[in-house]
Design a protein around this motif. Structure first.
Motif, mmCIF file in Angstrom:
data_model
loop_
_atom_site.group_PDB
_atom_site.id
_atom_site.type_symbol
_atom_site.label_atom_id
_atom_site.label_comp_id
_atom_site.label_asym_id
_atom_site.label_seq_id
_atom_site.Cartn_x
_atom_site.Cartn_y
_atom_site.Cartn_z
ATOM 1 N N ILE A 215 0.872 -1.187 -0.273
ATOM 2 C CA ILE A 215 -0.068 0.054 -0.140
ATOM 3 C C ILE A 215 1.040 1.236 -0.016
ATOM 4 C CG2 ILE A 215 -0.442 0.008 2.581
ATOM 5 C CD1 ILE A 215 -3.031 0.967 2.102
ATOM 6 N N THR A 216 0.546 2.180 -0.840
ATOM 7 C CA THR A 216 1.509 3.286 -1.077
ATOM 8 C C THR A 216 0.635 4.515 -0.989
ATOM 9 O OG1 THR A 216 3.154 4.324 -2.554
ATOM 10 C CG2 THR A 216 1.196 3.391 -3.472
ATOM 11 N N PRO A 217 1.144 5.838 -0.614
ATOM 12 C CA PRO A 217 0.469 7.189 -0.762
ATOM 13 C C PRO A 217 0.504 7.515 -2.157
ATOM 14 C CG PRO A 217 2.681 7.187 0.179
ATOM 15 C CD PRO A 217 2.400 5.951 0.133
ATOM 16 N N THR A 218 -0.685 8.353 -2.432
ATOM 17 C CA THR A 218 -0.978 8.949 -3.786
ATOM 18 C C THR A 218 -1.322 10.342 -3.353
ATOM 19 O OG1 THR A 218 -3.277 8.453 -3.885
ATOM 20 C CG2 THR A 218 -1.778 6.672 -4.725
ATOM 21 N N SER A 219 -1.440 10.915 -4.405
ATOM 22 C CA SER A 219 -1.925 12.511 -4.349
ATOM 23 C C SER A 219 -3.415 12.706 -3.796
ATOM 24 C CB SER A 219 -1.710 13.201 -5.505
ATOM 25 O OG SER A 219 -2.561 12.419 -6.577
ATOM 26 N N ARG A 220 -4.110 11.690 -3.939
ATOM 27 C CA ARG A 220 -5.330 11.633 -3.561
ATOM 28 C C ARG A 220 -5.736 11.052 -2.209
ATOM 29 N NH1 ARG A 220 -10.058 11.178 -7.862
ATOM 30 N NH2 ARG A 220 -9.203 9.117 -8.148
ATOM 31 N N GLY A 221 -4.683 9.941 -2.045
ATOM 32 C CA GLY A 221 -5.249 9.042 -0.586
ATOM 33 C C GLY A 221 -4.124 8.181 -0.560
ATOM 34 N N GLU A 222 -4.437 6.884 -0.773
ATOM 35 C CA GLU A 222 -3.738 5.660 -0.814
ATOM 36 C C GLU A 222 -4.203 4.434 -1.858
ATOM 37 O OE1 GLU A 222 -4.480 7.727 2.630
ATOM 38 O OE2 GLU A 222 -5.571 5.894 2.640
ATOM 39 N N LYS A 223 -3.201 3.890 -2.275
ATOM 40 C CA LYS A 223 -3.731 2.665 -3.177
ATOM 41 C C LYS A 223 -2.829 1.480 -2.561
ATOM 42 C CE LYS A 223 -4.339 4.655 -7.984
ATOM 43 N NZ LYS A 223 -3.660 4.780 -9.227
ATOM 44 N N ALA A 224 -3.938 0.399 -2.702
ATOM 45 C CA ALA A 224 -3.329 -0.859 -2.250
ATOM 46 C C ALA A 224 -3.369 -1.871 -3.247
ATOM 47 C CB ALA A 224 -4.284 -1.321 -0.891
ATOM 48 N N LEU A 225 -2.473 -2.803 -3.389
ATOM 49 C CA LEU A 225 -2.523 -3.614 -4.247
ATOM 50 C C LEU A 225 -2.630 -5.055 -3.484
ATOM 51 C CD1 LEU A 225 -1.300 -5.060 -6.876
ATOM 52 C CD2 LEU A 225 0.924 -5.393 -6.044
ATOM 53 N N ILE B 149 -8.062 4.583 -2.399
ATOM 54 C CA ILE B 149 -8.901 5.013 -1.368
ATOM 55 C C ILE B 149 -8.677 6.594 -1.612
ATOM 56 C CG2 ILE B 149 -8.939 5.480 1.097
ATOM 57 C CD1 ILE B 149 -7.576 2.478 1.410
ATOM 58 N N VAL B 150 -9.830 7.295 -1.667
ATOM 59 C CA VAL B 150 -9.961 8.517 -2.090
ATOM 60 C C VAL B 150 -10.303 9.435 -0.990
ATOM 61 C CG1 VAL B 150 -10.892 10.454 -3.703
ATOM 62 C CG2 VAL B 150 -10.343 8.126 -4.472
ATOM 63 N N ARG B 151 -9.309 10.392 -0.641
ATOM 64 C CA ARG B 151 -9.518 11.074 0.842
ATOM 65 C C ARG B 151 -9.712 12.534 0.563
ATOM 66 N NH1 ARG B 151 -8.961 8.244 5.025
ATOM 67 N NH2 ARG B 151 -7.752 6.373 4.916
ATOM 68 N N ARG B 152 -9.235 13.036 -0.660
ATOM 69 C CA ARG B 152 -9.106 14.385 -1.191
ATOM 70 C C ARG B 152 -9.196 14.767 -2.570
ATOM 71 N NH1 ARG B 152 -4.775 12.806 1.430
ATOM 72 N NH2 ARG B 152 -2.855 12.484 0.522
#
Length: 216
Positions: free
Chosen positions: A115-125, A169-172
């Motif tokens: 799982i890694t951070p992204t510009s909008r939240g996180e992405k999990a493989l 996972i979109v947080r923002r």
């Protein structure tokens, strides 16, 4: 009434084993971040004790600076916060699988490989188990968003290896000019297919897809 038949893949009268059964290696993999942090803290404490006993303060100053200086900067705080959210989201994803039917009849849940951070939240493989597919994650997308305290979730399936699923996972909103690290770079953004027919791909993805079709 269930939103999707996949929300009720097991008959209500069936006596299933308790979810969460896994071997010791899988359990250690699920708490790998916590184990690494505990090991780092133990090394820091032992180094500090050894330095103070011998009257050498330079190792203590160097270690303290390595921790305090990044935390004092905005970039460092953002890095720490984003990775803390990754740990939280990983555990919440596992909890959703335990509390829903996203586990096998033997009680095993999918593996969150990374799982890694992204510009909008996180992405999990995620690596699914036998009997579980990407469509089931899409059926539980609202439950995943609520469990992770997020705005929404997007589910993607690998184009050629359907056992791999990406849960975004979109947080923002995406910050202007921000770069999404991690999964997009490592696995290729064109390798994943959204499960929502009405999902509109970003312009850069549409351009990449057009170039790919033109090349063929």
């Amino acid at each position: 009434m269930p939103r999707n038949p996949r929300n009720q893949i097991y008959p209500g009268y069936e006596d299933l084993p308790a979810a969460g059964r896994s071997g010791p290696l899988v359990r250690l993999w699920r708490i790998r971040t916590e184990l690494l942090l505990a090991a780092a803290l133990a090394i820091f404490t032992l180094t500090l004790l050894d330095a103070t006993q011998q009257g050498r303060w330079m190792p203590f100053i160097l270690l303290s600076s390595a921790i305090s200086v990044p935390a004092a900067t905005r970039t460092g705080r953002n890095w720490i916060t984003s990775h803390v959210w990754c740990v939280i989201s990983r555990h919440r994803l596992q909890r959703v699988c335990l509390e829903t039917t996203m586990h096998t009849r033997a009680g095993r849940i999918p593996l969150v490989l990374w799982i890694t951070p992204t510009s909008r939240g996180e992405k999990a493989l995620i690596l699914t188990r036998a009997g579980i597919c990407a469509e089931e994650f899409e059926a539980y997308s609202e439950e995943i968003a609520a469990a992770c305290w997020a705005r929404s979730t997007n589910v993607y399936r690998h184009r050629t290896r359907s056992q791999f699923v990406v849960v975004e996972i979109v947080r923002r909103d995406k910050a202007p000019g921000a770069v999404s690290p991690g999964l997009d770079r490592l696995y290729g953004r064109r390798a994943w297919v959204s499960l929502r027919p009405d999902f509109e791909e970003p312009p850069d993805l549409r351009a990449d897809a057009a170039l790919t079709r033109a090349g063929h």
